[in-house]
Design a protein around this motif. Structure first.
Motif, mmCIF file in Angstrom:
data_model
loop_
_atom_site.group_PDB
_atom_site.id
_atom_site.type_symbol
_atom_site.label_atom_id
_atom_site.label_comp_id
_atom_site.label_asym_id
_atom_site.label_seq_id
_atom_site.Cartn_x
_atom_site.Cartn_y
_atom_site.Cartn_z
ATOM 1 N N THR A 1 0.816 -1.218 0.000
ATOM 2 C CA THR A 1 0.000 0.000 0.000
ATOM 3 C C THR A 1 0.851 1.271 0.000
ATOM 4 O OG1 THR A 1 -0.135 -0.188 2.426
ATOM 5 C CG2 THR A 1 -1.973 -1.066 1.143
ATOM 6 N N ASN A 2 2.138 1.153 0.279
ATOM 7 C CA ASN A 2 3.055 2.292 0.202
ATOM 8 C C ASN A 2 3.753 2.373 -1.155
ATOM 9 O OD1 ASN A 2 2.504 3.152 2.788
ATOM 10 N ND2 ASN A 2 4.225 2.071 3.713
ATOM 11 N N VAL A 3 3.132 1.797 -2.163
ATOM 12 C CA VAL A 3 3.753 1.713 -3.482
ATOM 13 C C VAL A 3 4.067 3.088 -4.071
ATOM 14 C CG1 VAL A 3 1.511 1.565 -4.650
ATOM 15 C CG2 VAL A 3 3.562 0.700 -5.785
ATOM 16 N N LEU A 4 3.205 4.074 -3.854
ATOM 17 C CA LEU A 4 3.443 5.394 -4.443
ATOM 18 C C LEU A 4 4.693 6.042 -3.858
ATOM 19 C CD1 LEU A 4 -0.159 6.914 -4.689
ATOM 20 C CD2 LEU A 4 1.229 5.893 -6.503
ATOM 21 N N SER A 5 4.900 5.864 -2.570
ATOM 22 C CA SER A 5 6.074 6.436 -1.928
ATOM 23 C C SER A 5 7.353 5.761 -2.427
ATOM 24 C CB SER A 5 5.961 6.287 -0.405
ATOM 25 O OG SER A 5 7.082 6.862 0.240
ATOM 26 N N ALA A 6 7.351 4.432 -2.451
ATOM 27 C CA ALA A 6 8.522 3.698 -2.927
ATOM 28 C C ALA A 6 8.787 3.995 -4.397
ATOM 29 C CB ALA A 6 8.317 2.202 -2.721
ATOM 30 N N MET A 7 7.729 4.062 -5.173
ATOM 31 C CA MET A 7 7.873 4.329 -6.605
ATOM 32 C C MET A 7 8.443 5.724 -6.852
ATOM 33 S SD MET A 7 5.016 3.903 -9.602
ATOM 34 C CE MET A 7 3.908 5.124 -8.882
ATOM 35 N N SER A 8 8.049 6.696 -6.029
ATOM 36 C CA SER A 8 8.565 8.057 -6.179
ATOM 37 C C SER A 8 10.077 8.096 -5.962
ATOM 38 C CB SER A 8 7.874 8.996 -5.183
ATOM 39 O OG SER A 8 6.493 9.064 -5.421
ATOM 40 N N GLY A 9 10.553 7.414 -4.917
ATOM 41 C CA GLY A 9 11.986 7.354 -4.673
ATOM 42 C C GLY A 9 12.728 6.652 -5.799
ATOM 43 N N PHE A 10 12.146 5.568 -6.286
ATOM 44 C CA PHE A 10 12.758 4.808 -7.374
ATOM 45 C C PHE A 10 12.825 5.646 -8.648
ATOM 46 C CE2 PHE A 10 13.084 1.666 -10.722
ATOM 47 C CZ PHE A 10 13.861 0.656 -10.173
ATOM 48 N N LEU A 11 11.748 6.336 -8.972
ATOM 49 C CA LEU A 11 11.727 7.165 -10.187
ATOM 50 C C LEU A 11 12.755 8.285 -10.115
ATOM 51 C CD1 LEU A 11 7.883 7.479 -10.879
ATOM 52 C CD2 LEU A 11 9.540 6.103 -12.143
ATOM 53 N N LEU A 12 13.009 8.767 -8.905
ATOM 54 C CA LEU A 12 13.977 9.853 -8.749
ATOM 55 C C LEU A 12 15.377 9.405 -9.162
ATOM 56 C CD1 LEU A 12 14.231 12.782 -7.808
ATOM 57 C CD2 LEU A 12 14.715 11.934 -5.509
ATOM 58 N N THR A 13 15.805 8.222 -8.701
ATOM 59 C CA THR A 13 17.158 7.759 -9.025
ATOM 60 C C THR A 13 17.227 6.974 -10.330
ATOM 61 O OG1 THR A 13 16.727 5.903 -7.509
ATOM 62 C CG2 THR A 13 18.108 7.689 -6.698
ATOM 63 N N ALA A 14 16.126 6.382 -10.762
ATOM 64 C CA ALA A 14 16.156 5.548 -11.964
ATOM 65 C C ALA A 14 15.677 6.272 -13.216
ATOM 66 C CB ALA A 14 15.297 4.297 -11.747
ATOM 67 N N VAL A 15 15.026 7.424 -13.061
ATOM 68 C CA VAL A 15 14.585 8.210 -14.222
ATOM 69 C C VAL A 15 15.137 9.629 -14.155
ATOM 70 C CG1 VAL A 15 12.618 9.149 -15.506
ATOM 71 C CG2 VAL A 15 12.461 6.874 -14.487
ATOM 72 N N GLY A 16 14.914 10.302 -13.014
ATOM 73 C CA GLY A 16 15.336 11.697 -12.893
ATOM 74 C C GLY A 16 16.842 11.877 -13.004
ATOM 75 N N LEU A 17 17.602 11.091 -12.263
ATOM 76 C CA LEU A 17 19.059 11.237 -12.278
ATOM 77 C C LEU A 17 19.681 10.894 -13.631
ATOM 78 C CD1 LEU A 17 20.116 9.983 -8.731
ATOM 79 C CD2 LEU A 17 20.280 12.299 -9.645
ATOM 80 N N PHE B 1 10.088 5.448 0.829
ATOM 81 C CA PHE B 1 10.718 6.363 -0.138
ATOM 82 C C PHE B 1 12.220 6.107 -0.241
ATOM 83 C CE2 PHE B 1 12.963 10.222 -1.300
ATOM 84 C CZ PHE B 1 12.285 10.616 -2.446
ATOM 85 N N SER B 2 12.898 6.021 0.918
ATOM 86 C CA SER B 2 14.349 5.803 0.887
ATOM 87 C C SER B 2 14.686 4.424 0.334
ATOM 88 C CB SER B 2 14.954 5.989 2.282
ATOM 89 O OG SER B 2 14.415 5.054 3.198
ATOM 90 N N LYS B 3 13.836 3.427 0.611
ATOM 91 C CA LYS B 3 14.045 2.095 0.049
ATOM 92 C C LYS B 3 13.959 2.138 -1.476
ATOM 93 C CE LYS B 3 14.628 -0.869 3.478
ATOM 94 N NZ LYS B 3 15.778 -1.786 3.548
ATOM 95 N N GLY B 4 12.961 2.856 -1.969
ATOM 96 C CA GLY B 4 12.828 3.000 -3.414
ATOM 97 C C GLY B 4 13.986 3.774 -4.012
ATOM 98 N N PHE B 5 14.437 4.811 -3.289
ATOM 99 C CA PHE B 5 15.559 5.639 -3.750
ATOM 100 C C PHE B 5 16.809 4.782 -3.919
ATOM 101 C CE2 PHE B 5 19.093 8.557 -3.319
ATOM 102 C CZ PHE B 5 18.662 9.716 -3.963
ATOM 103 N N ILE B 6 17.130 3.968 -2.895
ATOM 104 C CA ILE B 6 18.297 3.077 -2.971
ATOM 105 C C ILE B 6 18.065 1.990 -4.021
ATOM 106 C CG2 ILE B 6 19.695 1.400 -1.723
ATOM 107 C CD1 ILE B 6 20.260 4.227 -0.893
ATOM 108 N N GLY B 7 16.828 1.518 -4.136
ATOM 109 C CA GLY B 7 16.510 0.491 -5.121
ATOM 110 C C GLY B 7 16.804 0.946 -6.538
ATOM 111 N N GLY B 8 16.646 2.241 -6.791
ATOM 112 C CA GLY B 8 16.944 2.779 -8.113
ATOM 113 C C GLY B 8 18.408 2.684 -8.476
ATOM 114 N N TYR B 9 19.286 2.582 -7.466
ATOM 115 C CA TYR B 9 20.716 2.399 -7.744
ATOM 116 C C TYR B 9 20.963 1.150 -8.591
ATOM 117 C CZ TYR B 9 22.093 5.672 -3.935
ATOM 118 O OH TYR B 9 22.289 6.764 -3.127
ATOM 119 N N ASN B 10 20.166 0.104 -8.312
ATOM 120 C CA ASN B 10 20.416 -1.189 -8.954
ATOM 121 C C ASN B 10 20.313 -1.143 -10.471
ATOM 122 O OD1 ASN B 10 20.905 -2.994 -6.678
ATOM 123 N ND2 ASN B 10 18.795 -2.607 -6.103
#
Length: 457
Positions: free
Chosen positions: A39-55, A200-209
Protein backbone atom coordinates in the motif's frame (compact mmCIF):
# COMPACT_ATOMS: atom_id res chain seq x y z
CA UNK A 1 27.32 20.32 -43.29
CA UNK A 2 23.75 20.22 -41.98
CA UNK A 3 23.31 20.38 -38.22
CA UNK A 4 19.83 18.89 -38.22
CA UNK A 5 18.38 15.42 -37.90
CA UNK A 6 15.27 14.28 -39.69
CA UNK A 7 12.21 13.71 -37.54
CA UNK A 8 12.62 9.94 -38.00
CA UNK A 9 16.25 10.09 -36.91
CA UNK A 10 15.38 12.29 -33.92
CA UNK A 11 12.72 9.84 -32.75
CA UNK A 12 15.09 6.97 -33.52
CA UNK A 13 17.78 8.59 -31.37
CA UNK A 14 15.34 8.94 -28.47
CA UNK A 15 14.10 5.36 -28.81
CA UNK A 16 17.67 4.11 -29.03
CA UNK A 17 18.51 5.94 -25.80
CA UNK A 18 15.43 4.46 -24.13
CA UNK A 19 16.39 0.97 -25.31
CA UNK A 20 19.94 1.37 -24.07
CA UNK A 21 18.64 2.12 -20.58
CA UNK A 22 15.90 -0.49 -20.49
CA UNK A 23 17.77 -3.63 -19.59
CA UNK A 24 18.01 -6.38 -17.03
CA UNK A 25 17.83 -4.33 -13.83
CA UNK A 26 15.04 -2.15 -15.14
CA UNK A 27 12.81 -5.18 -15.50
CA UNK A 28 13.67 -7.37 -12.50
CA UNK A 29 13.91 -4.79 -9.70
CA UNK A 30 10.65 -2.71 -9.88
CA UNK A 31 8.22 -5.67 -9.48
CA UNK A 32 9.84 -6.81 -6.23
CA UNK A 33 10.00 -3.22 -4.93
CA UNK A 34 6.29 -2.85 -5.67
CA UNK A 35 5.38 -6.09 -3.92
CA UNK A 36 7.39 -5.24 -0.81
CA UNK A 37 5.94 -1.70 -0.67
CA UNK A 38 2.32 -2.86 -0.98
CA UNK A 39 0.00 0.00 0.00
CA UNK A 40 3.05 2.29 0.20
CA UNK A 41 3.75 1.71 -3.48
CA UNK A 42 3.44 5.39 -4.44
CA UNK A 43 6.07 6.44 -1.93
CA UNK A 44 8.52 3.70 -2.93
CA UNK A 45 7.87 4.33 -6.61
CA UNK A 46 8.56 8.06 -6.18
CA UNK A 47 11.99 7.35 -4.67
CA UNK A 48 12.76 4.81 -7.37
CA UNK A 49 11.73 7.17 -10.19
CA UNK A 50 13.98 9.85 -8.75
CA UNK A 51 17.16 7.76 -9.03
CA UNK A 52 16.16 5.55 -11.96
CA UNK A 53 14.58 8.21 -14.22
CA UNK A 54 15.34 11.70 -12.89
CA UNK A 55 19.06 11.24 -12.28
CA UNK A 56 19.80 9.57 -15.64
CA UNK A 57 17.93 12.36 -17.43
CA UNK A 58 19.84 15.04 -15.54
CA UNK A 59 23.10 13.18 -16.20
CA UNK A 60 22.51 13.13 -19.96
CA UNK A 61 21.76 16.86 -19.88
CA UNK A 62 24.97 17.41 -17.85
CA UNK A 63 27.00 15.51 -20.45
CA UNK A 64 25.34 17.51 -23.22
CA UNK A 65 26.05 20.81 -21.46
CA UNK A 66 29.81 20.21 -21.22
CA UNK A 67 30.09 18.51 -24.59
CA UNK A 68 32.90 16.19 -23.56
CA UNK A 69 31.47 13.71 -21.07
CA UNK A 70 33.45 12.65 -17.99
CA UNK A 71 36.76 14.25 -19.04
CA UNK A 72 35.10 17.67 -19.12
CA UNK A 73 33.03 17.03 -16.00
CA UNK A 74 36.11 16.08 -13.94
CA UNK A 75 38.53 18.75 -15.18
CA UNK A 76 38.54 20.49 -11.78
CA UNK A 77 39.62 17.33 -9.96
CA UNK A 78 43.30 16.28 -9.59
CA UNK A 79 45.02 15.32 -12.83
CA UNK A 80 44.28 11.75 -13.80
CA UNK A 81 41.20 11.54 -11.57
CA UNK A 82 38.82 11.92 -14.49
CA UNK A 83 40.46 9.15 -16.49
CA UNK A 84 40.63 6.85 -13.44
CA UNK A 85 36.95 7.52 -12.63
CA UNK A 86 35.93 6.93 -16.23
CA UNK A 87 37.85 3.66 -16.51
CA UNK A 88 36.40 2.45 -13.20
CA UNK A 89 32.89 3.45 -14.27
CA UNK A 90 33.19 1.75 -17.65
CA UNK A 91 34.52 -1.44 -16.06
CA UNK A 92 31.64 -1.56 -13.55
CA UNK A 93 28.89 -0.76 -16.02
CA UNK A 94 30.60 -2.83 -18.69
CA UNK A 95 32.34 -6.19 -18.30
CA UNK A 96 32.30 -6.41 -14.47
CA UNK A 97 28.60 -6.18 -13.60
CA UNK A 98 25.91 -4.61 -15.76
CA UNK A 99 26.68 -6.08 -19.19
CA UNK A 100 27.14 -9.72 -18.06
CA UNK A 101 23.91 -9.29 -16.07
CA UNK A 102 22.00 -8.70 -19.30
CA UNK A 103 23.04 -12.10 -20.62
CA UNK A 104 22.18 -13.81 -17.33
CA UNK A 105 18.73 -12.25 -17.10
CA UNK A 106 18.06 -13.13 -20.75
CA UNK A 107 18.84 -16.75 -19.91
CA UNK A 108 17.00 -16.93 -16.57
CA UNK A 109 13.82 -15.11 -17.66
CA UNK A 110 13.58 -15.48 -21.44
CA UNK A 111 15.16 -18.79 -22.44
CA UNK A 112 15.10 -21.13 -19.44
CA UNK A 113 11.30 -20.86 -18.78
CA UNK A 114 10.57 -21.76 -22.41
CA UNK A 115 13.15 -24.42 -23.16
CA UNK A 116 14.46 -25.53 -19.76
CA UNK A 117 17.90 -27.14 -19.56
CA UNK A 118 19.48 -30.12 -21.25
CA UNK A 119 18.26 -32.39 -18.48
CA UNK A 120 20.33 -34.93 -16.60
CA UNK A 121 23.81 -33.79 -15.71
CA UNK A 122 23.84 -30.20 -16.90
CA UNK A 123 27.17 -29.28 -15.31
CA UNK A 124 30.33 -28.62 -17.27
CA UNK A 125 33.23 -29.38 -14.90
CA UNK A 126 36.37 -27.40 -15.72
CA UNK A 127 38.08 -28.08 -12.38
CA UNK A 128 37.19 -28.99 -8.78
CA UNK A 129 36.31 -25.36 -8.07
CA UNK A 130 34.91 -24.31 -11.47
CA UNK A 131 31.64 -25.86 -12.56
CA UNK A 132 29.41 -24.27 -15.20
CA UNK A 133 25.78 -24.68 -16.22
CA UNK A 134 26.04 -26.02 -19.79
CA UNK A 135 22.81 -24.43 -21.01
CA UNK A 136 23.64 -21.11 -19.39
CA UNK A 137 27.12 -21.14 -20.93
CA UNK A 138 25.75 -21.83 -24.42
CA UNK A 139 22.94 -19.28 -24.19
CA UNK A 140 25.11 -16.48 -22.79
CA UNK A 141 27.76 -17.17 -25.44
CA UNK A 142 25.16 -16.94 -28.22
CA UNK A 143 23.70 -13.82 -26.60
CA UNK A 144 27.02 -11.99 -26.70
CA UNK A 145 27.70 -13.15 -30.26
CA UNK A 146 24.46 -11.43 -31.29
CA UNK A 147 25.47 -8.42 -29.18
CA UNK A 148 28.78 -8.31 -31.04
CA UNK A 149 26.97 -8.31 -34.41
CA UNK A 150 24.73 -5.36 -33.48
CA UNK A 151 27.63 -3.45 -31.90
CA UNK A 152 29.96 -3.92 -34.86
CA UNK A 153 29.18 -0.60 -36.56
CA UNK A 154 28.66 2.57 -34.50
CA UNK A 155 27.22 4.39 -37.49
CA UNK A 156 24.30 1.98 -37.70
CA UNK A 157 23.28 2.07 -34.04
CA UNK A 158 20.27 4.35 -34.65
CA UNK A 159 19.07 2.08 -37.48
CA UNK A 160 19.74 -1.18 -35.62
CA UNK A 161 18.42 -0.20 -32.19
CA UNK A 162 16.22 2.88 -32.54
CA UNK A 163 14.36 1.81 -35.65
CA UNK A 164 14.32 -2.00 -35.44
CA UNK A 165 14.59 -3.48 -31.95
CA UNK A 166 13.02 -0.74 -29.82
CA UNK A 167 9.63 -0.48 -31.56
CA UNK A 168 9.19 -4.24 -31.17
CA UNK A 169 10.21 -4.01 -27.52
CA UNK A 170 7.87 -1.11 -26.84
CA UNK A 171 4.88 -2.89 -28.41
CA UNK A 172 5.43 -5.88 -26.12
CA UNK A 173 5.71 -3.60 -23.08
CA UNK A 174 2.47 -1.82 -24.00
CA UNK A 175 0.68 -5.20 -24.14
CA UNK A 176 1.99 -6.04 -20.68
CA UNK A 177 1.13 -2.61 -19.23
CA UNK A 178 -2.43 -2.71 -20.57
CA UNK A 179 -2.94 -6.15 -19.05
CA UNK A 180 -1.63 -5.01 -15.66
CA UNK A 181 -3.82 -1.88 -15.58
CA UNK A 182 -7.00 -3.49 -16.95
CA UNK A 183 -6.84 -6.80 -15.10
CA UNK A 184 -4.71 -6.57 -11.93
CA UNK A 185 -4.21 -10.00 -10.39
CA UNK A 186 -4.69 -9.00 -6.77
CA UNK A 187 -5.27 -6.27 -4.20
CA UNK A 188 -2.70 -4.03 -2.57
CA UNK A 189 -1.22 -5.82 0.44
CA UNK A 190 0.28 -4.34 3.57
CA UNK A 191 3.93 -3.32 3.17
CA UNK A 192 6.64 -5.46 4.69
CA UNK A 193 8.22 -4.10 7.88
CA UNK A 194 11.17 -2.36 6.20
CA UNK A 195 8.81 -0.48 3.85
CA UNK A 196 6.33 0.72 6.46
CA UNK A 197 8.16 3.91 7.45
CA UNK A 198 11.01 4.16 4.94
CA UNK A 199 9.38 3.25 1.62
CA UNK A 200 10.72 6.36 -0.14
CA UNK A 201 14.35 5.80 0.89
CA UNK A 202 14.05 2.10 0.05
CA UNK A 203 12.83 3.00 -3.41
CA UNK A 204 15.56 5.64 -3.75
CA UNK A 205 18.30 3.08 -2.97
CA UNK A 206 16.51 0.49 -5.12
CA UNK A 207 16.94 2.78 -8.11
CA UNK A 208 20.72 2.40 -7.74
CA UNK A 209 20.42 -1.19 -8.95
CA UNK A 210 19.48 -0.09 -12.46
CA UNK A 211 22.93 1.59 -12.73
CA UNK A 212 21.32 4.05 -15.14
CA UNK A 213 23.04 7.16 -13.77
CA UNK A 214 26.37 5.46 -14.50
CA UNK A 215 25.03 4.42 -17.89
CA UNK A 216 23.89 7.96 -18.68
CA UNK A 217 27.47 9.24 -18.44
CA UNK A 218 28.54 6.47 -20.81
CA UNK A 219 25.67 6.72 -23.24
CA UNK A 220 25.95 10.50 -23.33
CA UNK A 221 29.42 10.21 -24.85
CA UNK A 222 28.29 7.46 -27.21
CA UNK A 223 25.32 9.54 -28.37
CA UNK A 224 27.65 12.45 -29.14
CA UNK A 225 29.59 10.12 -31.46
CA UNK A 226 26.37 8.85 -33.05
CA UNK A 227 25.28 12.44 -33.74
CA UNK A 228 28.65 13.23 -35.30
CA UNK A 229 28.15 10.27 -37.60
CA UNK A 230 24.85 11.84 -38.67
CA UNK A 231 26.52 15.19 -39.39
CA UNK A 232 25.61 16.99 -36.13
CA UNK A 233 28.85 18.43 -34.76
CA UNK A 234 28.05 21.87 -33.31
CA UNK A 235 27.70 22.10 -29.52
CA UNK A 236 24.32 23.85 -29.61
CA UNK A 237 22.77 21.29 -31.98
CA UNK A 238 24.33 18.38 -30.07
CA UNK A 239 22.92 19.70 -26.80
CA UNK A 240 19.46 20.07 -28.35
CA UNK A 241 19.26 16.52 -29.66
CA UNK A 242 20.74 14.94 -26.53
CA UNK A 243 18.15 16.71 -24.38
CA UNK A 244 15.35 15.55 -26.71
CA UNK A 245 16.70 11.99 -26.61
CA UNK A 246 16.95 12.17 -22.81
CA UNK A 247 13.32 13.25 -22.39
CA UNK A 248 12.07 10.55 -24.78
CA UNK A 249 14.04 7.93 -22.85
CA UNK A 250 12.84 9.28 -19.48
CA UNK A 251 9.20 9.18 -20.58
CA UNK A 252 9.56 5.59 -21.76
CA UNK A 253 11.32 4.49 -18.57
CA UNK A 254 8.72 6.18 -16.36
CA UNK A 255 5.94 4.37 -18.26
CA UNK A 256 7.67 1.01 -17.78
CA UNK A 257 8.49 1.53 -14.09
CA UNK A 258 5.00 2.69 -13.14
CA UNK A 259 3.54 -0.37 -14.88
CA UNK A 260 5.97 -2.76 -13.21
CA UNK A 261 5.55 -1.18 -9.76
CA UNK A 262 1.79 -1.57 -10.02
CA UNK A 263 2.28 -5.14 -11.24
CA UNK A 264 4.40 -5.87 -8.17
CA UNK A 265 2.05 -4.13 -5.76
CA UNK A 266 -0.88 -6.30 -6.94
CA UNK A 267 1.12 -9.56 -7.11
CA UNK A 268 0.96 -10.84 -3.53
CA UNK A 269 -1.70 -13.40 -4.50
CA UNK A 270 0.03 -14.86 -7.56
CA UNK A 271 3.63 -14.59 -6.33
CA UNK A 272 3.67 -14.59 -2.50
CA UNK A 273 7.10 -14.33 -0.89
CA UNK A 274 8.94 -14.14 -4.21
CA UNK A 275 12.74 -14.19 -3.96
CA UNK A 276 13.29 -11.66 -6.74
CA UNK A 277 11.50 -9.49 -9.27
CA UNK A 278 11.96 -12.02 -12.04
CA UNK A 279 9.84 -14.53 -10.14
CA UNK A 280 7.15 -11.88 -9.53
CA UNK A 281 7.03 -10.87 -13.17
CA UNK A 282 6.98 -14.44 -14.51
CA UNK A 283 4.19 -15.55 -12.14
CA UNK A 284 2.11 -12.45 -12.87
CA UNK A 285 2.39 -12.78 -16.63
CA UNK A 286 1.53 -16.47 -16.41
CA UNK A 287 -1.59 -15.65 -14.40
CA UNK A 288 -2.56 -12.77 -16.69
CA UNK A 289 -1.94 -14.26 -20.14
CA UNK A 290 -1.43 -17.98 -19.56
CA UNK A 291 1.25 -19.82 -21.55
CA UNK A 292 1.24 -17.22 -24.37
CA UNK A 293 2.21 -14.72 -21.69
CA UNK A 294 5.54 -16.47 -21.21
CA UNK A 295 6.32 -15.87 -24.87
CA UNK A 296 5.45 -12.18 -24.44
CA UNK A 297 7.64 -11.96 -21.34
CA UNK A 298 10.50 -13.78 -23.05
CA UNK A 299 10.30 -11.37 -25.98
CA UNK A 300 10.32 -8.32 -23.69
CA UNK A 301 13.23 -9.57 -21.59
CA UNK A 302 15.32 -10.76 -24.52
CA UNK A 303 14.96 -7.53 -26.49
CA UNK A 304 15.48 -5.33 -23.43
CA UNK A 305 18.63 -7.19 -22.42
CA UNK A 306 19.98 -7.24 -25.97
CA UNK A 307 19.50 -3.53 -26.62
CA UNK A 308 21.16 -2.61 -23.32
CA UNK A 309 24.05 -5.01 -23.94
CA UNK A 310 24.62 -3.45 -27.36
CA UNK A 311 24.64 0.04 -25.87
CA UNK A 312 27.01 -0.88 -23.04
CA UNK A 313 29.45 -2.79 -25.23
CA UNK A 314 29.45 0.00 -27.83
CA UNK A 315 30.03 2.70 -25.22
CA UNK A 316 32.84 0.77 -23.50
CA UNK A 317 34.54 -0.11 -26.78
CA UNK A 318 34.28 3.47 -27.97
CA UNK A 319 35.91 4.81 -24.80
CA UNK A 320 38.63 2.19 -24.38
CA UNK A 321 39.64 2.61 -28.04
CA UNK A 322 40.62 6.21 -27.21
CA UNK A 323 42.97 5.04 -24.44
CA UNK A 324 44.66 2.05 -26.06
CA UNK A 325 46.10 0.96 -29.43
CA UNK A 326 43.17 -1.43 -29.90
CA UNK A 327 40.48 -0.19 -32.27
CA UNK A 328 36.73 -0.01 -31.63
CA UNK A 329 35.91 -3.37 -33.26
CA UNK A 330 38.77 -5.12 -31.50
CA UNK A 331 37.43 -3.87 -28.17
CA UNK A 332 33.93 -5.06 -29.10
CA UNK A 333 35.31 -8.58 -29.54
CA UNK A 334 37.34 -8.46 -26.31
CA UNK A 335 34.42 -7.11 -24.26
CA UNK A 336 31.91 -9.64 -25.58
CA UNK A 337 34.30 -12.50 -24.73
CA UNK A 338 34.85 -11.16 -21.19
CA UNK A 339 31.11 -10.61 -20.63
CA UNK A 340 30.30 -14.16 -21.79
CA UNK A 341 32.82 -15.50 -19.26
CA UNK A 342 31.72 -13.31 -16.33
CA UNK A 343 28.06 -14.12 -17.00
CA UNK A 344 28.69 -17.66 -15.85
CA UNK A 345 29.34 -16.50 -12.28
CA UNK A 346 25.58 -16.62 -11.76
CA UNK A 347 22.88 -13.96 -11.44
CA UNK A 348 22.43 -13.94 -7.66
CA UNK A 349 26.17 -13.83 -7.02
CA UNK A 350 26.63 -10.99 -9.50
CA UNK A 351 23.85 -8.91 -7.92
CA UNK A 352 25.23 -9.52 -4.41
CA UNK A 353 28.71 -8.41 -5.49
CA UNK A 354 27.37 -5.24 -7.10
CA UNK A 355 25.42 -3.89 -4.09
CA UNK A 356 28.33 -2.50 -2.00
CA UNK A 357 29.97 -1.13 -5.14
CA UNK A 358 26.81 0.80 -6.02
CA UNK A 359 26.42 2.13 -2.47
CA UNK A 360 29.99 3.43 -2.62
CA UNK A 361 30.00 4.94 -6.12
CA UNK A 362 26.46 6.21 -6.76
CA UNK A 363 26.75 9.16 -4.33
CA UNK A 364 29.97 10.26 -6.07
CA UNK A 365 28.23 10.21 -9.44
CA UNK A 366 25.26 12.17 -8.11
CA UNK A 367 27.57 14.77 -6.54
CA UNK A 368 29.55 15.12 -9.77
CA UNK A 369 26.41 15.66 -11.86
CA UNK A 370 25.06 18.30 -9.45
CA UNK A 371 28.42 20.09 -9.35
CA UNK A 372 28.50 20.14 -13.15
CA UNK A 373 25.28 22.14 -13.19
CA UNK A 374 26.43 24.45 -10.40
CA UNK A 375 29.92 25.07 -11.77
CA UNK A 376 29.17 28.37 -13.53
CA UNK A 377 28.09 29.91 -10.22
CA UNK A 378 30.89 28.54 -8.04
CA UNK A 379 33.45 31.20 -7.02
CA UNK A 380 36.24 28.62 -6.94
CA UNK A 381 35.26 25.49 -8.95
CA UNK A 382 38.55 23.69 -8.38
CA UNK A 383 38.35 23.69 -4.57
CA UNK A 384 34.58 23.26 -4.61
CA UNK A 385 34.72 20.09 -6.71
CA UNK A 386 37.55 18.60 -4.66
CA UNK A 387 35.96 19.39 -1.30
CA UNK A 388 32.49 18.11 -2.15
CA UNK A 389 33.75 14.95 -3.86
CA UNK A 390 36.05 14.17 -0.90
CA UNK A 391 33.21 14.42 1.60
CA UNK A 392 30.92 12.35 -0.62
CA UNK A 393 33.68 9.74 -0.99
CA UNK A 394 34.25 9.34 2.76
CA UNK A 395 30.59 8.80 3.62
CA UNK A 396 29.78 6.72 0.53
CA UNK A 397 32.65 4.35 1.37
CA UNK A 398 31.10 3.84 4.81
CA UNK A 399 27.76 3.07 3.16
CA UNK A 400 29.53 0.64 0.84
CA UNK A 401 31.27 -1.09 3.76
CA UNK A 402 27.87 -1.61 5.36
CA UNK A 403 26.86 -3.62 2.30
CA UNK A 404 29.76 -6.11 2.68
CA UNK A 405 28.57 -8.79 5.10
CA UNK A 406 32.08 -10.15 5.74
CA UNK A 407 33.14 -6.80 7.22
CA UNK A 408 30.43 -6.98 9.86
CA UNK A 409 32.55 -9.55 11.69
CA UNK A 410 35.53 -7.19 11.94
CA UNK A 411 35.32 -5.51 15.36
CA UNK A 412 36.65 -2.05 14.47
CA UNK A 413 34.57 -1.90 11.28
CA UNK A 414 31.41 -2.89 13.14
CA UNK A 415 32.16 -0.29 15.81
CA UNK A 416 32.68 2.40 13.19
CA UNK A 417 29.46 1.56 11.37
CA UNK A 418 27.48 1.36 14.63
CA UNK A 419 28.72 4.85 15.55
CA UNK A 420 27.73 6.10 12.12
CA UNK A 421 24.26 4.63 12.52
CA UNK A 422 23.90 6.24 15.94
CA UNK A 423 24.98 9.76 14.99
CA UNK A 424 24.37 10.11 11.22
CA UNK A 425 20.85 10.63 9.87
CA UNK A 426 19.82 8.22 7.09
CA UNK A 427 22.78 5.89 7.78
CA UNK A 428 20.54 2.86 8.26
CA UNK A 429 18.98 3.54 4.85
CA UNK A 430 22.39 3.63 3.13
CA UNK A 431 22.16 7.40 2.57
CA UNK A 432 24.49 8.79 5.24
CA UNK A 433 26.36 10.67 2.52
CA UNK A 434 23.42 12.87 1.55
CA UNK A 435 23.21 15.46 4.35
CA UNK A 436 26.99 16.07 4.79
CA UNK A 437 27.45 16.35 1.03
CA UNK A 438 24.53 18.76 0.68
CA UNK A 439 25.84 20.95 3.53
CA UNK A 440 29.33 21.10 2.03
CA UNK A 441 27.85 21.81 -1.40
CA UNK A 442 26.27 24.95 0.08
CA UNK A 443 29.39 25.97 2.01
CA UNK A 444 31.66 25.85 -1.05
CA UNK A 445 29.89 28.94 -2.35
CA UNK A 446 31.73 30.77 0.45
CA UNK A 447 35.17 29.72 -0.82
CA UNK A 448 36.70 32.86 -2.40
CA UNK A 449 37.93 32.83 -5.97
CA UNK A 450 41.66 32.36 -6.47
CA UNK A 451 43.74 35.39 -7.50
CA UNK A 452 44.03 34.03 -11.04
CA UNK A 453 40.24 33.59 -11.31
CA UNK A 454 39.66 37.08 -9.88
CA UNK A 455 42.02 38.57 -12.44
CA UNK A 456 40.19 36.78 -15.27
CA UNK A 457 36.90 38.19 -14.04
Amino acid sequence: MTQRLSRADTIGLGLMTFAFFLGAGNIIFPPLEGQLAGTNVLSAMSGFLLTAVGLPLISIIAVASVGGGLPSMTKDLPKGTGTFAAVLLFIIIGPAFATPRTGLVAYEMAIKPLFGTFGGDNQLVLSDSIKLDKTQAIVTTLFFIVTLMFSWSRGKLIDNIGKILTPALFLLLICLAIGVLVAPQGELAAPVASYQDTAFSKGFIGGYNTMDTFAALMFGMLLVDVLRGKGVTEQKATYKYLVIAGFIAAAGLAFVYISLFWLGATSSTVAPGAANGGVVLAAYVQALFGQPGQWILSGVVLLACLTTAVGLVSACADYFSTLTPLRYRQWVIVLCIICALVANVGLSQLIALSVPVLLALYPLTIALVVLTFLRRWLPNPKYAFRTVMFVALIFSLLDGMRGISALQNVAWVKGLLDSQTKYMPLAEQGMAWMIPTAIVMVLVFLIPASKKQADIK
